[in-house]
Design an enzyme around this catalytic site. Sequence first.
Site, PDB file in Angstrom:
ATOM      1  CD  GLU A   8      -6.954 -17.383 -36.703  1.00  0.00           C
ATOM      2  OE1 GLU A   8      -5.997 -17.753 -36.007  1.00  0.00           O
ATOM      3  OE2 GLU A   8      -8.145 -17.568 -36.381  1.00  0.00           O
ATOM      4  CB  CYS A  18     -14.529 -25.069 -27.739  1.00  0.00           C
ATOM      5  SG  CYS A  18     -13.028 -24.100 -27.497  1.00  0.00           S
ATOM      6  CB  CYS A  49      -9.862 -44.089 -32.899  1.00  0.00           C
ATOM      7  SG  CYS A  49     -10.716 -43.061 -31.686  1.00  0.00           S
ATOM      8  CD  GLN A  70     -15.359 -25.952 -35.152  1.00  0.00           C
ATOM      9  OE1 GLN A  70     -15.014 -26.923 -34.491  1.00  0.00           O
ATOM     10  NE2 GLN A  70     -15.704 -24.806 -34.595  1.00  0.00           N
ATOM     11  CE1 TYR A  88      -8.785 -15.455 -30.267  1.00  0.00           C
ATOM     12  CE2 TYR A  88     -10.963 -14.492 -29.872  1.00  0.00           C
ATOM     13  CZ  TYR A  88      -9.642 -14.679 -29.484  1.00  0.00           C
ATOM     14  OH  TYR A  88      -9.178 -14.115 -28.322  1.00  0.00           O
ATOM     15  CG  ASP A 122     -15.331 -20.155 -32.795  1.00  0.00           C
ATOM     16  OD1 ASP A 122     -15.223 -20.696 -31.678  1.00  0.00           O
ATOM     17  OD2 ASP A 122     -15.412 -20.808 -33.851  1.00  0.00           O
TER      18      ASP A 122
END
Length: 374
Positions: free
Chosen positions: A244, A329, A68, A192, A221, A302
């Site tokens: 978290e 996001c 990919c 990430q 988070y 986040d």
Amino acid sequence: YKEQLAKKQKELSELLKPFCKVNPIVGMKNPYHYRNKVHAVFGHRKDGTVISGTYQQGTHFIVPVDECLIEDKRADAIICDIRGLLKSFKIKTYNEDTGYGLFRHVLVRTGYHSGQVMVVLVLGSPILPSKNNFVKALRKLHPEITTIILNVNDQKTSMVLGEKETVLYGKGYIEDELCGHTFRISSKSFYQVNPVQTEKLYQTALDFADLQGDERVWDLYCGIGTISLFLAKAVPNGQVTGVEIVPEAIENAKKNAALNGISNTSFYCGAAEDVVTDMVAKHRTPSKEDTNGALADVVVVDPPRKGCDAKLLDTIVTMNPEKIVYVSCDPATLARDVKVLGEKGYEVKKVRACDMFPQGGHVETVVGLQRKDM
């Protein structure tokens, strides 16, 4: 790729037009093979041929994938060779309809700077036939692999990883560098997927926070502490508190702080809205408040794609920080949450997007907000 960036810039500008002008999006110099986390589901055709790849959208039909253009090349090669090993070791792939078979998924995580490679074999039961020989054969094909983990998922679920894990080879984790810090990454850690762009994203968040060195910063988070440690370095005379919900991530965050010799951080496990509410209730005393009643100078948030819980937004406002840095996001939930924060006394000052997902539709955005009475 320029057209992709222009499209993302336009969509974001339209969504956030009521609040602030959007700075030009930060693109990627080489927008290919950036994903450091690659997942493949395993199955077989009617003739017994082993296949691996990704689910067709909205179904559990496997689309075979050999390589990919956005995935790490090493990961794709490892997954292809595992397919061959299953055949030679006569290991059956899992059948979702019948519940029979053993081999379900493979997850590969790679360290961009360190070069370390983790392979997670997800099975329907804890017994891998000829386990030692299988590991030996895989390592012979790919000596770059630094750890191999057996994960057991015996549930009929769409989740990839199960709860139980056994380390078959190596330390059971990999390490990588990000923003000058070393991070320990386990199979379940949130990290990430695009390390090159992550450094640009976090630098933008740091710029928007405009820290002076002695602030009390909350990182909600926080994952394995990637942003937290970056912030902690910028406030040597201050304190960073990370929250978290994933226990393994919090353990990793604490280890990462120790690994990097950072002592001005503390980490708490739980849903951000619950932990912060509890901390507010416990610690709201005159000696801990400033003249504005603030319990934090800066809050960095986040959240996942669904955005912030309404209760969390209320709690952040209760903390009365001077600044809020929102890393998002999902532009749609970002616009929703920014509107709420605006109604509660916070004004958008800066917006910049960072293209973390070239060749995909998603975009990460950083928004800097400031208390209106400042």
